[in-house]
Design an enzyme around this catalytic site. Structure first.
Site, PDB file in Angstrom:
ATOM      1  N   ASP A 106       0.823  -1.212   0.000  1.00 54.47           N
ATOM      2  CA  ASP A 106       0.000   0.000   0.000  1.00 54.47           C
ATOM      3  C   ASP A 106       0.855   1.258   0.000  1.00 54.47           C
ATOM      4  O   ASP A 106       0.605   2.200  -0.737  1.00 54.47           O
ATOM      5  CB  ASP A 106      -0.983  -0.007   1.191  1.00 54.47           C
ATOM      6  CG  ASP A 106      -0.307  -0.327   2.533  1.00 54.47           C
ATOM      7  OD1 ASP A 106       0.926  -0.505   2.572  1.00 54.47           O
ATOM      8  OD2 ASP A 106      -1.030  -0.410   3.535  1.00 54.47           O
ATOM      9  N   ASP A 109       6.992   3.789   3.295  1.00 56.75           N
ATOM     10  CA  ASP A 109       7.203   4.824   4.310  1.00 56.75           C
ATOM     11  C   ASP A 109       8.683   4.804   4.700  1.00 56.75           C
ATOM     12  O   ASP A 109       9.516   5.366   3.982  1.00 56.75           O
ATOM     13  CB  ASP A 109       6.267   4.562   5.493  1.00 56.75           C
ATOM     14  CG  ASP A 109       6.327   5.654   6.555  1.00 56.75           C
ATOM     15  OD1 ASP A 109       6.909   6.710   6.288  1.00 56.75           O
ATOM     16  OD2 ASP A 109       5.795   5.447   7.664  1.00 56.75           O
ATOM     17  N   LYS A 137       5.553   7.975   0.807  1.00 63.05           N
ATOM     18  CA  LYS A 137       5.514   9.102   1.735  1.00 63.05           C
ATOM     19  C   LYS A 137       6.817   9.885   1.639  1.00 63.05           C
ATOM     20  O   LYS A 137       7.900   9.300   1.742  1.00 63.05           O
ATOM     21  CB  LYS A 137       5.330   8.570   3.162  1.00 63.05           C
ATOM     22  CG  LYS A 137       4.546   9.496   4.048  1.00 63.05           C
ATOM     23  CD  LYS A 137       4.379   8.929   5.444  1.00 63.05           C
ATOM     24  CE  LYS A 137       3.057   8.197   5.634  1.00 63.05           C
ATOM     25  NZ  LYS A 137       2.765   7.924   7.064  1.00 63.05           N
TER      26      LYS A 137
HETATM   27  P1  IMP Z   1       7.670   0.999   6.240  1.00 58.51           P
HETATM   28  O1  IMP Z   1       8.296  -0.314   6.577  1.00 58.51           O
HETATM   29  O2  IMP Z   1       7.954   2.077   7.235  1.00 58.51           O
HETATM   30  O3  IMP Z   1       7.936   1.444   4.823  1.00 58.51           O
HETATM   31  O4  IMP Z   1       6.131   0.814   6.449  1.00 58.51           O
HETATM   32  C1  IMP Z   1       5.335   0.316   5.518  1.00 58.51           C
HETATM   33  C2  IMP Z   1       4.070  -0.190   6.159  1.00 58.51           C
HETATM   34  O5  IMP Z   1       3.641   0.654   7.227  1.00 58.51           O
HETATM   35  C3  IMP Z   1       2.990  -0.184   5.151  1.00 58.51           C
HETATM   36  O6  IMP Z   1       2.836  -1.469   4.616  1.00 58.51           O
HETATM   37  C4  IMP Z   1       1.780   0.220   5.931  1.00 58.51           C
HETATM   38  O7  IMP Z   1       1.103  -0.916   6.370  1.00 58.51           O
HETATM   39  C5  IMP Z   1       2.280   0.963   7.133  1.00 58.51           C
HETATM   40  N1  IMP Z   1       2.109   2.433   7.008  1.00 58.51           N
HETATM   41  C6  IMP Z   1       3.056   3.357   6.726  1.00 58.51           C
HETATM   42  N2  IMP Z   1       2.548   4.598   6.671  1.00 58.51           N
HETATM   43  C7  IMP Z   1       1.230   4.455   6.928  1.00 58.51           C
HETATM   44  C8  IMP Z   1       0.138   5.403   7.002  1.00 58.51           C
HETATM   45  O8  IMP Z   1       0.256   6.626   6.798  1.00 58.51           O
HETATM   46  N3  IMP Z   1      -1.080   4.869   7.295  1.00 58.51           N
HETATM   47  C9  IMP Z   1      -1.275   3.541   7.508  1.00 58.51           C
HETATM   48  N4  IMP Z   1      -0.287   2.628   7.434  1.00 58.51           N
HETATM   49  C10 IMP Z   1       0.954   3.088   7.156  1.00 58.51           C
HETATM   50 MG    MG Z   2       1.203  -2.832   5.469  1.00 52.42          MG
END
Ligand code: IMP
Ligand code: MG
Length: 187
Positions: A106, A109, A137
């Site tokens: 989705d 981040d 993001k």
């Molecule tokens: P990362 O490992 O920090 O890149 O996080 C990715 C995961 O965190 C995604 O698969 C989402 O499930 C969750 N995530 C990151 N940002 C958001 C947000 O703004 N809303 C909801 N879920 C988020």
């Molecule tokens: Mg996720």
């Protein structure tokens, strides 16, 4: 649900149009066997649960043989709005060797989820390995540790829900990308 929404960042129509473009790009970049447009070599790996809505729409714009193998990764347990580090909570799909693998999520981040999964999948010697996300993001504290090959939309550093993204498990079914009112979020 609507009373919890602060503002709409991306509408249904914008998502629909962009997802069709993403599907077309992924397909165009997949080196199918010459003369055979669907050799079944494409494998999508949707990261549950956030990627389920995107994947459902994406694959219906891909009218050829493909496989899907879900993986579960947990990084935002419960009411957390910050990634707690990525944990792969399931096995990878079988038979990735020689396949054109596309990880679907989705949102990108911090990038830890994608980084962990990319490395795990790469060990299985896929013919190619790409990443497709609906959202990226633009983080205030610097770039993420992984990149995506296909990005639907870049968004500011805000917590968003809808179209698969959740807060405490809720709002995944909302059809737009929205922010929540502060009172809908527990401190
Ligand atoms: P990362 O490992 O920090 O890149 O996080 C990715 C995961 O965190 C995604 O698969 C989402 O499930 C969750 N995530 C990151 N940002 C958001 C947000 O703004 N809303 C909801 N879920 C988020
Ligand atoms: Mg996720």
């Amino acid at each position: 649900m609507h009373r919890d929404i602060e503002k709409v960042l991306i509408t249904r129509d914008q998502i629909r149009a962009r997802v069709a473009e993403l599907a077309a790009q992924v397909a165009a970049d997949t080196p199918f066997d010459p003369g055979e447009s669907d050799d079944g070599s494409l494998v999508l790996i949707p990261i549950m649960t956030g990627a389920m809505v995107l994947t459902a729409d994406l694959v219906r714009e891909m009218p050829f043989k493909l496989r899907m193998g879900l993986v579960a990764v947990s990084s935002y347990p419960g009411k957390s709005m910050e990634s707690k580090g990525a944990h792969i909570a399931s096995e990878l799909p079988a038979d990735l060797e020689g396949k054109h693998v596309v990880i679907v999520d989705d949102i990108l981040d911090s990038g830890h989820t994608i980084a962990v999964l990319r490395e795990l999948v790469a060990r299985h010697n896929p013919a190619s390995l790409r990443v497709c996300v609906l959202l990226k993001k633009e983080r205030d504290d610097g770039p993420s540790v992984a990149e995506a090959d296909y990005v639907g939309f870049s968004i500011p550093d805000e917590f968003v829900v809808g179209y698969g993204l959740d807060y405490d498990g809720y709002y995944r079914n909302h059809p737009e990308i929205v922010t929540l009112k502060p009172e809908a979020i527990e401190a």
